[in-house]
Scaffold this active site. Sequence first.
Site, PDB file in Angstrom:
ATOM      1  N   HIS A  53     -81.303  45.180 114.573  1.00  0.00           N
ATOM      2  CA  HIS A  53     -82.276  45.422 113.501  1.00  0.00           C
ATOM      3  C   HIS A  53     -82.928  46.780 113.713  1.00  0.00           C
ATOM      4  O   HIS A  53     -83.322  47.113 114.819  1.00  0.00           O
ATOM      5  CB  HIS A  53     -83.333  44.294 113.519  1.00  0.00           C
ATOM      6  CG  HIS A  53     -84.216  44.265 112.313  1.00  0.00           C
ATOM      7  ND1 HIS A  53     -83.722  44.290 111.028  1.00  0.00           N
ATOM      8  CD2 HIS A  53     -85.560  44.189 112.185  1.00  0.00           C
ATOM      9  CE1 HIS A  53     -84.738  44.233 110.164  1.00  0.00           C
ATOM     10  NE2 HIS A  53     -85.863  44.186 110.842  1.00  0.00           N
ATOM     11  N   ARG A  61     -88.061  43.526 119.815  1.00  0.00           N
ATOM     12  CA  ARG A  61     -88.527  42.230 119.317  1.00  0.00           C
ATOM     13  C   ARG A  61     -87.610  41.197 119.962  1.00  0.00           C
ATOM     14  O   ARG A  61     -87.702  40.990 121.163  1.00  0.00           O
ATOM     15  CB  ARG A  61     -88.491  42.249 117.774  1.00  0.00           C
ATOM     16  CG  ARG A  61     -89.299  41.143 117.143  1.00  0.00           C
ATOM     17  CD  ARG A  61     -89.517  41.351 115.644  1.00  0.00           C
ATOM     18  NE  ARG A  61     -88.286  41.309 114.852  1.00  0.00           N
ATOM     19  CZ  ARG A  61     -88.264  41.440 113.523  1.00  0.00           C
ATOM     20  NH1 ARG A  61     -89.387  41.603 112.836  1.00  0.00           N
ATOM     21  NH2 ARG A  61     -87.120  41.395 112.860  1.00  0.00           N
ATOM     22  N   ARG A  81     -78.091  43.018 105.249  1.00  0.00           N
ATOM     23  CA  ARG A  81     -79.166  42.010 105.160  1.00  0.00           C
ATOM     24  C   ARG A  81     -80.372  42.535 104.379  1.00  0.00           C
ATOM     25  O   ARG A  81     -81.450  42.671 104.925  1.00  0.00           O
ATOM     26  CB  ARG A  81     -79.663  41.633 106.570  1.00  0.00           C
ATOM     27  CG  ARG A  81     -78.612  41.142 107.543  1.00  0.00           C
ATOM     28  CD  ARG A  81     -79.275  40.606 108.815  1.00  0.00           C
ATOM     29  NE  ARG A  81     -80.190  41.537 109.394  1.00  0.00           N
ATOM     30  CZ  ARG A  81     -79.883  42.450 110.329  1.00  0.00           C
ATOM     31  NH1 ARG A  81     -78.643  42.528 110.791  1.00  0.00           N
ATOM     32  NH2 ARG A  81     -80.796  43.262 110.808  1.00  0.00           N
ATOM     33  N   CYS A 116    -114.556  37.491  95.044  1.00  0.00           N
ATOM     34  CA  CYS A 116    -114.963  36.169  95.543  1.00  0.00           C
ATOM     35  C   CYS A 116    -113.722  35.368  95.928  1.00  0.00           C
ATOM     36  O   CYS A 116    -112.605  35.831  95.776  1.00  0.00           O
ATOM     37  CB  CYS A 116    -115.746  35.419  94.475  1.00  0.00           C
ATOM     38  SG  CYS A 116    -117.097  36.354  93.742  1.00  0.00           S
ATOM     39  N   MET A 117    -113.927  34.136  96.385  1.00  0.00           N
ATOM     40  CA  MET A 117    -112.787  33.317  96.794  1.00  0.00           C
ATOM     41  C   MET A 117    -111.847  33.045  95.620  1.00  0.00           C
ATOM     42  O   MET A 117    -110.625  33.107  95.757  1.00  0.00           O
ATOM     43  CB  MET A 117    -113.290  31.998  97.392  1.00  0.00           C
ATOM     44  CG  MET A 117    -112.185  31.168  98.028  1.00  0.00           C
ATOM     45  SD  MET A 117    -112.767  29.577  98.629  1.00  0.00           S
ATOM     46  CE  MET A 117    -113.826  30.048  99.970  1.00  0.00           C
ATOM     47  N   ASP A 118    -112.436  32.733  94.459  1.00  0.00           N
ATOM     48  CA  ASP A 118    -111.620  32.299  93.322  1.00  0.00           C
ATOM     49  C   ASP A 118    -111.771  33.160  92.076  1.00  0.00           C
ATOM     50  O   ASP A 118    -111.118  32.891  91.069  1.00  0.00           O
ATOM     51  CB  ASP A 118    -112.006  30.864  92.924  1.00  0.00           C
ATOM     52  CG  ASP A 118    -112.215  29.980  94.122  1.00  0.00           C
ATOM     53  OD1 ASP A 118    -111.329  29.979  94.992  1.00  0.00           O
ATOM     54  OD2 ASP A 118    -113.267  29.318  94.207  1.00  0.00           O
ATOM     55  N   TYR A 161    -121.422  38.896  95.095  1.00  0.00           N
ATOM     56  CA  TYR A 161    -122.003  38.738  96.432  1.00  0.00           C
ATOM     57  C   TYR A 161    -122.363  40.081  97.054  1.00  0.00           C
ATOM     58  O   TYR A 161    -121.589  41.041  96.958  1.00  0.00           O
ATOM     59  CB  TYR A 161    -120.995  38.053  97.365  1.00  0.00           C
ATOM     60  CG  TYR A 161    -120.744  36.601  97.075  1.00  0.00           C
ATOM     61  CD1 TYR A 161    -121.790  35.659  97.087  1.00  0.00           C
ATOM     62  CD2 TYR A 161    -119.449  36.149  96.798  1.00  0.00           C
ATOM     63  CE1 TYR A 161    -121.540  34.319  96.831  1.00  0.00           C
ATOM     64  CE2 TYR A 161    -119.201  34.809  96.540  1.00  0.00           C
ATOM     65  CZ  TYR A 161    -120.248  33.899  96.560  1.00  0.00           C
ATOM     66  OH  TYR A 161    -120.000  32.581  96.315  1.00  0.00           O
ATOM     67  N   LYS A 211     -86.490  34.812 103.548  1.00  0.00           N
ATOM     68  CA  LYS A 211     -87.527  34.239 104.414  1.00  0.00           C
ATOM     69  C   LYS A 211     -88.871  34.239 103.688  1.00  0.00           C
ATOM     70  O   LYS A 211     -89.034  34.943 102.683  1.00  0.00           O
ATOM     71  CB  LYS A 211     -87.602  35.040 105.717  1.00  0.00           C
ATOM     72  CG  LYS A 211     -87.979  36.493 105.532  1.00  0.00           C
ATOM     73  CD  LYS A 211     -87.666  37.298 106.805  1.00  0.00           C
ATOM     74  CE  LYS A 211     -88.069  38.751 106.647  1.00  0.00           C
ATOM     75  NZ  LYS A 211     -87.479  39.612 107.685  1.00  0.00           N
TER      76      LYS A 211
HETATM   77  C1  LIG Z   1     -86.757  40.659 107.252  1.00  0.00           C
HETATM   78  C2  LIG Z   1     -85.474  41.069 107.836  1.00  0.00           C
HETATM   79  C3  LIG Z   1     -84.526  41.737 107.052  1.00  0.00           C
HETATM   80  C4  LIG Z   1     -84.805  42.215 105.653  1.00  0.00           C
HETATM   81  O1  LIG Z   1     -85.672  43.328 105.693  1.00  0.00           O
HETATM   82  P1  LIG Z   1     -86.030  44.168 104.396  1.00  0.00           P
HETATM   83  O2  LIG Z   1     -86.748  45.348 104.914  1.00  0.00           O
HETATM   84  O3  LIG Z   1     -86.896  43.303 103.552  1.00  0.00           O
HETATM   85  O4  LIG Z   1     -84.749  44.489 103.730  1.00  0.00           O
HETATM   86  C5  LIG Z   1     -83.282  41.993 107.627  1.00  0.00           C
HETATM   87  N1  LIG Z   1     -83.013  41.620 108.901  1.00  0.00           N
HETATM   88  C6  LIG Z   1     -83.918  41.011 109.684  1.00  0.00           C
HETATM   89  C7  LIG Z   1     -83.571  40.646 111.087  1.00  0.00           C
HETATM   90  C8  LIG Z   1     -85.187  40.715 109.186  1.00  0.00           C
HETATM   91  O5  LIG Z   1     -86.093  40.124 109.966  1.00  0.00           O
END
Ligand SMILES: *Cc1c(COP(=O)(O)O)cnc(C)c1O
Length: 402
Positions: free
Chosen positions: A172, A137, A231, A322-324, A275, A39
Amino acid sequence: MTDFLKRCWAVVDLDAIAHNFQQVRRRLVPTCLVMAVVKADAYSHGDRYVAGELARQGANWFGVSNIDEAISLRRQGIYQPILILGSTPAENAALLGRYAITQTIFSAEYARELQQQAALAGVTLDVHIKVDTGMSRLGFAAAEEDQVAAAAEEIAGVCALENLRAYGIFTHFSCADEKDPGSEAFTRRQYALFLKVIAALSDRGIEFPLRHCCNSAAVLRYPEMQLDMVRPGVILYGLAPSPDCEGLADLKPAMSLHCVISMVKELKAGCAVSYGRTFTAPQDMRIATVPIGYADGFDRRLSNNARMLLHGQYAPVVGSVCMDQLMLDVTHIPDARAGDEVTIIGAEGERAVTFDEMAARLGTINYEKMCLIGKRVPRLYRRGGEDLDVVDYVRQAVREKP
Ligand SMILES: *Cc1c(COP(=O)(O)O)cnc(C)c1O
């Protein structure tokens, strides 16, 4: 290929990604699948080359946050199953079907909407059921023992919907990365609740071939919870999920950040820098102006509170970011010159600057610092010690090849 990389750029080492993937793989039984979480453009590393490398290494699934990320993976030739971990507007049912993308189902109401739109579009969608065992969540509520039966009831209803095919179920963890007894007990409780929901569904004759719950931290700390799939995200990029997970695996940070000095100047004692004049030279000194700023993801709160590496030595950031651009104190590095390379994140010899250090200075987590590296920073991909390609989001947007 790299001639135009004369401002600020990131190097993404695909060999490190491969190495980190194998660190995950070796902790799992052979039948356990790996969903590589890519992601947020592969945690800002660029999903195009990163997902390709992970697929080559044997990633079985990919996890993304939304449908655009999923479609982008498909257009880049990723044919493995993809799970959207977040919500997708039900109106996108046809797109989910066309690109064969698996959607997370997190409530009975959402399931009904998606069922309706899938039926209208004439598609049957693959879905995974999300159970909320304490993260609060997304998901069917099962954070308490007495919610398990109702959750199973609702999920059974989803499984009966004609245009949704539920063959995965997941939860999760909220604190698998922390090793204090309270967090460990909570994680084990989350796991137990998840298994109870699965058992209650099994009693109704509903089985899920893909049960998954382990993020990176759980892969490292609770391998016994791997079930059918894990995951991992952050460890694939070579960073530990938290200080408590430090040293649990041999990880190689995949991304480093670099720039070149624009100019070096002598500063008289008493002169102020940048700045707001937050830094005044206590004695005569030399400073280097470098082309990275908060618009590139270098947080302005690192003003007077960060360091970079050049010629193998640390150079502190002086004055406001700064910005850049920003300024470095190079008084102690007399041979620093315009055009010299600076390591913003990465190692030079024995010394290193890490996303972890940057996050600690800011009171945040390495994930956030990594994700905020801006799209203005071109990514140079390296494999086998060779430069492979450069992805420059800005030049891409104006359709101009480097
Ligand atoms: C982001 C996410 C992960 C991965 O998490 P890490 O801590 O980067 O391993 C796994 N499952 C779900 C649902 C997530 O949102």
